[in-house]
Write a protein that holds these residues in place. Structure first.
Motif, short mmCIF file in Angstrom:
data_model
loop_
_atom_site.label_atom_id
_atom_site.label_comp_id
_atom_site.label_asym_id
_atom_site.label_seq_id
_atom_site.Cartn_x
_atom_site.Cartn_y
_atom_site.Cartn_z
N ILE A 200 -40.56 -6.97 43.11
CA ILE A 200 -39.69 -7.29 41.97
C ILE A 200 -39.08 -6.02 41.38
O ILE A 200 -37.91 -6.02 40.98
CB ILE A 200 -40.48 -8.10 40.92
N GLU A 203 -36.16 -5.20 43.41
CA GLU A 203 -35.04 -6.11 43.17
C GLU A 203 -34.37 -5.81 41.84
O GLU A 203 -33.15 -5.96 41.70
CB GLU A 203 -35.52 -7.56 43.21
N ILE A 204 -35.14 -5.37 40.84
CA ILE A 204 -34.55 -4.98 39.55
C ILE A 204 -33.63 -3.78 39.75
O ILE A 204 -32.52 -3.72 39.17
CB ILE A 204 -35.65 -4.67 38.53
N SER A 206 -32.04 -3.03 42.50
CA SER A 206 -30.86 -3.53 43.21
C SER A 206 -29.92 -4.27 42.27
O SER A 206 -28.70 -4.20 42.39
CB SER A 206 -31.29 -4.47 44.35
N TYR A 207 -30.50 -4.98 41.31
CA TYR A 207 -29.70 -5.75 40.37
C TYR A 207 -28.74 -4.85 39.59
O TYR A 207 -27.62 -5.26 39.24
CB TYR A 207 -30.62 -6.50 39.40
N ARG A 208 -29.12 -3.62 39.34
CA ARG A 208 -28.28 -2.70 38.59
C ARG A 208 -27.02 -2.30 39.36
O ARG A 208 -26.09 -1.72 38.79
CB ARG A 208 -29.08 -1.45 38.21
N TYR A 211 -25.61 -6.89 40.12
CA TYR A 211 -25.48 -7.73 38.91
C TYR A 211 -25.48 -9.23 39.25
O TYR A 211 -24.83 -10.01 38.56
CB TYR A 211 -24.22 -7.36 38.12
N ASP A 212 -26.22 -9.60 40.27
CA ASP A 212 -26.33 -11.02 40.64
C ASP A 212 -27.63 -11.55 40.03
O ASP A 212 -28.71 -11.41 40.61
CB ASP A 212 -26.35 -11.15 42.16
N LEU A 213 -27.53 -12.16 38.85
CA LEU A 213 -28.71 -12.61 38.14
C LEU A 213 -29.44 -13.72 38.90
O LEU A 213 -30.68 -13.78 38.89
CB LEU A 213 -28.33 -13.10 36.74
N ARG A 215 -29.71 -14.05 42.08
CA ARG A 215 -30.49 -13.42 43.15
C ARG A 215 -31.77 -12.81 42.57
O ARG A 215 -32.86 -12.97 43.14
CB ARG A 215 -29.65 -12.35 43.84
N LEU A 216 -31.65 -12.12 41.45
CA LEU A 216 -32.81 -11.49 40.82
C LEU A 216 -33.85 -12.53 40.44
O LEU A 216 -35.04 -12.39 40.74
CB LEU A 216 -32.37 -10.71 39.58
N PHE A 220 -37.79 -13.40 41.61
CA PHE A 220 -38.86 -13.58 40.63
C PHE A 220 -39.57 -14.92 40.84
O PHE A 220 -40.81 -15.00 40.84
CB PHE A 220 -38.30 -13.50 39.21
#
Length: 242
Positions: A200, A203-204, A206-208, A211-213, A215-216, A220
């Motif tokens: 996780i 993935e956090i 990567s989210y930055r 910005y694919d919520l 996917r994040l 989770f």
């Protein structure tokens, strides 16, 4: 009561299917005095487990696909589904025939006895979900299959519900748990503790960038739910076995 339960067999040779069906019916008979099987009118045993869940999902209020555990470290044996049935709610266990086949295996040199005992326990666990669902429907009928969540509750409330369900099912079914099943579950919990946070955290990061919520949160839900479920399973054994 079990005589009122219809067992539907799909995707198997008739003779083999009947053997599995009779074995499952025997487990139901053995548990009838101990568990509440009201609202369980049918049991589906199928070789196309995922496909059956997808088909039955269309009968739910949301129509959203109902998934099952299918990871390299865990595969579902069965899934207990709640479906609308007129003004009532029907409880339908769907059983993976490819795993239930161990109930009719006959080769003692192939560890079949151990697999048989494991599958008996897995099904005992699933039928404890039927019992728990009946009690929850009795107490919470006004909201069962009719409520919706918003905000963070979309993620946290289902996790809380699954924790209770798996804890109670393992606590009630602990009498049939084999040493191997308990050991495997304990190891799954240990490995999930080690694995989940790094997955996780990655993935956090990567989210930055993406910005694919969705996917994040998907990561989770996949890994976070598995972690809390294995914790609940383990606590169920701890309390059930004292």
């Amino acid at each position: 009561m079990e005589s009122n339960v219809q067992i539907t067999l799909k995707g198997m040779h008739e003779e083999f299917a009947n053997e599995i069906g009779n074995a499952v019916a025997g487990i139901v008979r053995a548990l009838t005095e101990h568990l509440d099987f009201r609202r369980m009118r049918r049991i589906i045993i199928t070789t196309d487990f995922a496909g059956e869940l997808e088909e039955l999902s269309r009968q739910t209020a949301s129509g959203s696909p109902i998934t099952h555990t299918n990871e390299e470290y865990a595969v579902a044996v069965a899934k207990v589904m709640l479906l609308p049935h007129g003004d009532e709610i029907e409880i339908v266990p769907v059983i993976n025939a490819n795993i239930a086949a161990a109930l009719v295996a006959q080769d003692p040199d192939n560890n079949d006895e151990e697999r048989f005992n494991n599958v008996v326990h897995y099904l005992h666990h699933e039928f404890c979900h039927v019992h728990d669902d009946n009690k929850k429907i009795d107490a919470l009928y006004a909201v069962m299959l009719r409520h919706s969540y918003g905000g963070k509750d979309i993620f946290t409330r289902p996790l809380a519900e699954v924790c209770w369900s798996e804890y109670l099912a393992n606590r009630l079914s602990s009498a049939t748990a084999t040493e191997g099943v308990i050991s495997d579950m304990t190891m799954s919990f240990k490995e999930a503790l080690v694995r989940t946070k790094p997955v996780i955290d990655k993935e956090i990061l990567s989210y930055r960038y993406h910005y694919d919520l969705d996917r994040l949160m998907g990561v989770f839900q996949r890994h976070g739910e598995f972690l809390v479920k294995t914790a609940a399973y383990t606590l169920g054994y701890v309390d059930g076995l004292e």
